[in-house]
Design an enzyme around this catalytic site. Structure first.
Site, mmCIF file in Angstrom:
data_model
loop_
_atom_site.group_PDB
_atom_site.id
_atom_site.type_symbol
_atom_site.label_atom_id
_atom_site.label_comp_id
_atom_site.label_asym_id
_atom_site.label_seq_id
_atom_site.Cartn_x
_atom_site.Cartn_y
_atom_site.Cartn_z
ATOM 1 N N CYS A 2 0.818 -1.201 0.000
ATOM 2 C CA CYS A 2 0.000 0.000 0.000
ATOM 3 C C CYS A 2 0.858 1.259 0.000
ATOM 4 O O CYS A 2 1.983 1.264 0.488
ATOM 5 C CB CYS A 2 -0.871 0.023 1.249
ATOM 6 S SG CYS A 2 -1.884 -1.432 1.415
ATOM 7 N N ARG A 27 5.189 0.124 -6.218
ATOM 8 C CA ARG A 27 5.252 -0.693 -5.003
ATOM 9 C C ARG A 27 4.351 -1.923 -5.112
ATOM 10 O O ARG A 27 4.437 -2.833 -4.305
ATOM 11 C CB ARG A 27 4.797 0.147 -3.805
ATOM 12 C CG ARG A 27 5.701 1.313 -3.508
ATOM 13 C CD ARG A 27 5.009 2.324 -2.632
ATOM 14 N NE ARG A 27 4.664 1.808 -1.328
ATOM 15 C CZ ARG A 27 5.369 2.023 -0.230
ATOM 16 N NH1 ARG A 27 6.458 2.738 -0.275
ATOM 17 N NH2 ARG A 27 4.984 1.537 0.933
ATOM 18 N N TRP A 74 -2.724 -2.800 -1.606
ATOM 19 C CA TRP A 74 -2.217 -4.138 -1.926
ATOM 20 C C TRP A 74 -2.894 -5.053 -0.917
ATOM 21 O O TRP A 74 -2.619 -4.976 0.283
ATOM 22 C CB TRP A 74 -0.699 -4.144 -1.773
ATOM 23 C CG TRP A 74 -0.010 -5.396 -2.192
ATOM 24 C CD1 TRP A 74 0.404 -5.724 -3.454
ATOM 25 C CD2 TRP A 74 0.403 -6.494 -1.357
ATOM 26 N NE1 TRP A 74 1.035 -6.946 -3.454
ATOM 27 C CE2 TRP A 74 1.044 -7.445 -2.171
ATOM 28 C CE3 TRP A 74 0.283 -6.761 0.001
ATOM 29 C CZ2 TRP A 74 1.561 -8.632 -1.680
ATOM 30 C CZ3 TRP A 74 0.799 -7.955 0.488
ATOM 31 C CH2 TRP A 74 1.433 -8.868 -0.342
ATOM 32 N N ASN A 100 -1.811 2.175 5.862
ATOM 33 C CA ASN A 100 -0.849 1.133 5.479
ATOM 34 C C ASN A 100 -0.502 0.358 6.730
ATOM 35 O O ASN A 100 -0.271 0.969 7.777
ATOM 36 C CB ASN A 100 0.463 1.744 4.966
ATOM 37 C CG ASN A 100 0.322 2.371 3.611
ATOM 38 O OD1 ASN A 100 -0.751 2.368 3.029
ATOM 39 N ND2 ASN A 100 1.409 2.940 3.124
ATOM 40 N N GLY A 101 -0.391 -0.946 6.624
ATOM 41 C CA GLY A 101 -0.026 -1.750 7.794
ATOM 42 C C GLY A 101 -1.088 -2.794 8.055
ATOM 43 O O GLY A 101 -1.953 -3.053 7.205
ATOM 44 N N GLU A 483 19.031 -16.524 -7.592
ATOM 45 C CA GLU A 483 18.620 -15.196 -8.060
ATOM 46 C C GLU A 483 18.073 -15.268 -9.497
ATOM 47 O O GLU A 483 17.063 -14.636 -9.815
ATOM 48 C CB GLU A 483 19.816 -14.226 -7.955
ATOM 49 C CG GLU A 483 19.592 -12.823 -8.501
ATOM 50 C CD GLU A 483 18.469 -12.038 -7.834
ATOM 51 O OE1 GLU A 483 17.937 -12.490 -6.818
ATOM 52 O OE2 GLU A 483 18.118 -10.967 -8.355
ATOM 53 N N LYS A 487 14.306 -14.125 -10.432
ATOM 54 C CA LYS A 487 14.009 -13.093 -11.431
ATOM 55 C C LYS A 487 13.005 -13.627 -12.441
ATOM 56 O O LYS A 487 12.042 -12.958 -12.787
ATOM 57 C CB LYS A 487 15.266 -12.659 -12.200
ATOM 58 C CG LYS A 487 16.230 -11.717 -11.527
ATOM 59 C CD LYS A 487 15.753 -10.318 -11.301
ATOM 60 C CE LYS A 487 15.050 -10.183 -9.999
ATOM 61 N NZ LYS A 487 15.807 -9.929 -8.813
ATOM 62 N N GLU A 490 9.376 -14.276 -10.864
ATOM 63 C CA GLU A 490 8.585 -13.120 -10.434
ATOM 64 C C GLU A 490 8.060 -12.280 -11.600
ATOM 65 O O GLU A 490 7.000 -11.693 -11.491
ATOM 66 C CB GLU A 490 9.324 -12.265 -9.398
ATOM 67 C CG GLU A 490 10.531 -11.539 -9.890
ATOM 68 C CD GLU A 490 11.252 -10.776 -8.783
ATOM 69 O OE1 GLU A 490 10.603 -10.343 -7.826
ATOM 70 O OE2 GLU A 490 12.474 -10.599 -8.897
ATOM 71 N N HIS A 506 20.591 -35.511 -6.016
ATOM 72 C CA HIS A 506 19.920 -35.962 -4.792
ATOM 73 C C HIS A 506 18.401 -35.798 -4.863
ATOM 74 O O HIS A 506 17.744 -35.767 -3.831
ATOM 75 C CB HIS A 506 20.494 -35.226 -3.576
ATOM 76 C CG HIS A 506 21.946 -35.516 -3.370
ATOM 77 N ND1 HIS A 506 22.404 -36.737 -2.921
ATOM 78 C CD2 HIS A 506 23.046 -34.759 -3.609
ATOM 79 C CE1 HIS A 506 23.737 -36.713 -2.865
ATOM 80 N NE2 HIS A 506 24.145 -35.515 -3.287
ATOM 81 N N LYS A 605 6.980 -3.727 -4.203
ATOM 82 C CA LYS A 605 8.393 -3.344 -4.184
ATOM 83 C C LYS A 605 8.923 -3.273 -2.760
ATOM 84 O O LYS A 605 10.055 -3.643 -2.483
ATOM 85 C CB LYS A 605 8.554 -1.988 -4.879
ATOM 86 C CG LYS A 605 9.981 -1.494 -4.976
ATOM 87 C CD LYS A 605 10.790 -2.327 -5.941
ATOM 88 C CE LYS A 605 12.250 -1.927 -5.984
ATOM 89 N NZ LYS A 605 13.073 -2.980 -6.599
HETATM 90 C C1 F6R Z 1 13.092 -9.536 -5.963
HETATM 91 C C2 F6R Z 1 12.913 -8.490 -4.977
HETATM 92 C C3 F6R Z 1 12.527 -8.893 -3.591
HETATM 93 C C4 F6R Z 1 13.269 -8.025 -2.569
HETATM 94 C C5 F6R Z 1 12.779 -8.347 -1.146
HETATM 95 C C6 F6R Z 1 13.546 -7.559 -0.107
HETATM 96 O O1 F6R Z 1 13.450 -9.014 -7.208
HETATM 97 O O2 F6R Z 1 13.041 -7.335 -5.258
HETATM 98 O O3 F6R Z 1 12.774 -10.240 -3.381
HETATM 99 O O4 F6R Z 1 14.646 -8.262 -2.698
HETATM 100 O O5 F6R Z 1 11.426 -8.061 -1.036
HETATM 101 O O6 F6R Z 1 13.388 -6.188 -0.280
HETATM 102 P P1 F6R Z 1 14.392 -5.158 0.348
HETATM 103 O O7 F6R Z 1 15.722 -5.380 -0.268
HETATM 104 O O8 F6R Z 1 13.811 -3.817 0.026
HETATM 105 O O9 F6R Z 1 14.433 -5.423 1.823
#
Ligand code: F6R
Length: 610
Positions: A2, A27, A74, A100-101, A483, A487, A490, A506, A605
């Site tokens: 949010c 976000r 959100w 928010n929260g 990673e 990527k 997501e 395994h 985000k």
């Molecule tokens: C993936 C991504 C998320 C963030 C995670 C932590 O591309 O962006 O997995 O890495 O939500 O976020 P931060 O780094 O802001 O604590």
């Protein structure tokens, strides 16, 4: 997650709120709404779906000399729908609130308020707050908000407007970020600097248990139940232009291409002309750092992957025990300390607002650990609550999938390792000089990889119809495999898993057949021969191999269905380099599948709820 934006002043209100909401949209959100008070009367609009829907509803209106609040939601409690979108309004529709929260005790409050005659419209936890305010409101909104928040358990950043008090926005914070932007004869509020940076760069960060009254010419901040306090005004150095796409189709692509510049910036920030490393915001004494016996890294998602690579580097070059944990797990385990004060909790976070990571550092502080954080957003809560901070200096990262900040985190972790190795005398001056010399070549290497974007795009298109991928790597590049898989899943919604290549036999090897692409991260390294063996295990089962290898390694090509070369670099730097083709592969697959790469479904985000 949010987002909140608010404005009080003489300018046309709706464009300010709508643009603010657009700037919060990165976000992640599923609905949006606005409430305004003008000429003593409240109006509000909300829509499920894109902000465009909301914009269409209000586009013919012009509201000046007014105030208003806006929200992107959100969903947590209650599905994504117009009724659950914020603002929530009181029964008499005279008070509006955005939140928010998460309100943890909302069910008991709702029960009580329902008994008192309040009728609830939504399934959200947030709605209880506006009913509580209504319960306490006689003629002073500030007093009513103050009383209401004292009944709440959980986390909140709220903004409230009411017809009875038409010249002020009342805001309060506990656990969710809230920023006040200062203007001349106008003021702003937001959960995120991005929403207001085009209007002001002078901001005040609210802290937990604070309430603020935002008027056109005044901002008054108090502790809940306490006296007025004077807070520091901070100047933001980021420019609004950094938040534009700059000719790229997506923020993600722009951010991938910004990586050489980000790395150069980090080099110039932290390496002095005499080749010494300097971190200005580490407020820990050098002798205390030299005595650290254990690092406990905690982070989420991509930042956790950076932490895993940090473990390899820190153990190898500083001989210091380093553990890595997901913040959401570490927070609820026993934190065992040796009591000698030699242990440091390291938080890694782009946003500096991730609720799980923040909860960990708070818990760790209670247990007297020092906190060292790697943070991108200056002024974020994790930044302000840490004993020592290393800024990752990647500039605003708008694409939901982290790219340039991941590389920035790896650079900073690498530099910190060298710095610590010097303090602990585990690295000689010759080693340090060589490591820095190699590090300075990284921007050029990344440029060379970016120059292969067309080739990577063609490979991406070839495999874009696959419904599943496996990524494998060893050592430092096992986190790279995780990673790469993250990527891809997501932004393209394709199922992908990362494994340490040695683990394949395994269990996961059972998945391999002629339909399964396996991305094999195989640059020159100490475990190269073992990796080659694992690749052949995949080939023997007819898996399709997309290999990332070191330039000049022609012999590996015979095992590859497709191959991407990265420049020759020391093994320690390869996670930085291999991340780039993995980002491009995911990006072009997602584009081919017509996915919204900057705002993937369900993702946020900045994840500000636990
Ligand atoms: C993936 C991504 C998320 C963030 C995670 C932590 O591309 O962006 O997995 O890495 O939500 O976020 P931060 O780094 O802001 O604590």
């Amino acid at each position: 997650m949010c987002g909140i934006v608010g404005y009080i002043g003489d300018r046309d209100l709706l464009p300010i709120l709508l643009v603010g909401l657009e700037r919060l949209s990165y976000r992640g959100y599923d609905s949006a709404g606005i409430a305004a008070i003008s000429d003593g009367e409240m109006s509000y609009w909300k829509r499920a779906g894109k902000i465009r829907e909301l914009e269409d509803t209000v586009k013919t209106l012009s509201i000046t000399h007014a105030m208003g609040i806006g929200h992107t939601r959100w969903a947590t409690h209650g599905e994504s729908s117009e009724i659950n979108a914020h603002p929530h309004v009181s029964q008499g529709k005279k008070i509006a609130l955005v939140h928010n929260g998460i309100i943890e005790n909302y069910l008991s409050l709702k029960k009580q308020l329902t008994k008192e005659g309040h009728i609830f419209r939504s399934q959200t936890d947030s709605e209880v707050i506006v009913h509580l305010i209504e319960r306490y409101l006689h003629d002073d909104l500030e007093e009513a908000v103050e009383k209401a928040v004292q009944d709440l358990t959980g986390t909140w950043a709220i903004a409230v407007v009411a017809e009875c008090d038409p010249d002020k926005i009342v805001v309060a914070r506990k656990g969710s970020p809230l920023i006040i932007g200062l203007g001349k004869d106008e003021n702003y509020i937001s959960s995120d600097i991005n929403a207001i940076i085009t209007h002001t760069k002078e901001v005040v960060y609210m802290d937990d248990d604070e309430i603020a009254i935002i008027e056109k010419q005044n901002v008054t901040i108090r502790k809940i139940g306490g006296e007025v306090i004077t807070k520091k005004v901070n100047h933001i150095s980021w420019d609004a232009i950094m938040q534009e796409k700059g000719g790229y189709d997506h923020f993600m692509l722009k951010e991938i291409y910004e990586q050489p510049a980000v790395i150069r910036n980090i080099i110039s920030k932290y390496i002095n002309s005499d080749n010494t490393i300097e971190f200005k915001h580490i407020n820990l004494e050098k002798q205390d750092l030299a005595r650290v016996s254990r690092f406990i890294i905690q982070a989420c998602g991509t930042s956790w992957h950076a932490g895993l690579i940090g473990k390899y580097l820190m153990e190898k070059y500083t001989r210091t025990l380093t553990e890595v944990d997901f913040s959401s797990e570490f927070r609820y385990r026993q934190m065992i300390t040796d009591g000698a004060g030699g242990e440091v909790v390291v938080a890694i976070s782009q946003s500096g607002e991730t609720a799980d990571t923040l909860a960990c550092i708070r818990e760790a502080k209670c247990k007297f650990y020092n906190i060292l954080s790697f943070v991108n957003v200056k002024g974020s809560t994790i930044d302000r609550e840490s004993n020592a901070v290393i800024y990752t200096h990647s500039g605003p990262e708008i694409g939901v999938a982290s790219t340039k900040n991941y590389l920035a985190q790896l650079m900073c972790v690498y530099l910190f390792t060298i710095y610590l190795g010097q303090l602990k005398w585990t690295l000689s001056q010759e080693q340090v000089d060589l490591m820095l010399q190699n590090l300075k070549r990284v921007p050029e290497y990344v440029e060379q990889i970016l120059a292969q974007a067309d080739k990577i795009k063609a490979i991406a298109e070839k495999y874009s119809s696959s419904r599943e991928f496996i990524f494998i790597g060893r050592g430092l590049n096992y986190p790279s495999a995780l990673e790469g898989a993250l990527k891809l899943k997501e932004i393209s919604y394709i199922h992908a898993t990362g494994y340490p290549a040695g683990e394949l036999k395994h269990g996961p090897i059972a998945l391999i057949d002629s339909d399964l692409p396996v991305v094999c991260i195989a640059p020159q390294s100490a475990t190269y021969d073992k990796m080659l063996g694992n690749i052949q295990e995949v080939r023997a089962r007819k898996g399709k191999t997309i290999i990332i290898a070191t330039e000049g390694d022609e012999s590996i090509a015979q095992y590859a269905d497709d191959i991407i070369y990265i420049p020759l670099a020391p093994e320690d730097l390869t996670p930085i380099l291999v991340a780039v083709p993995l980002q491009l592969l995911a990006y072009y697959i997602a584009i081919k599948l017509d996915c919204d790469v900057d705002q993937p479904r369900n993702l946020a985000k900045s994840v500000t709820v636990e």
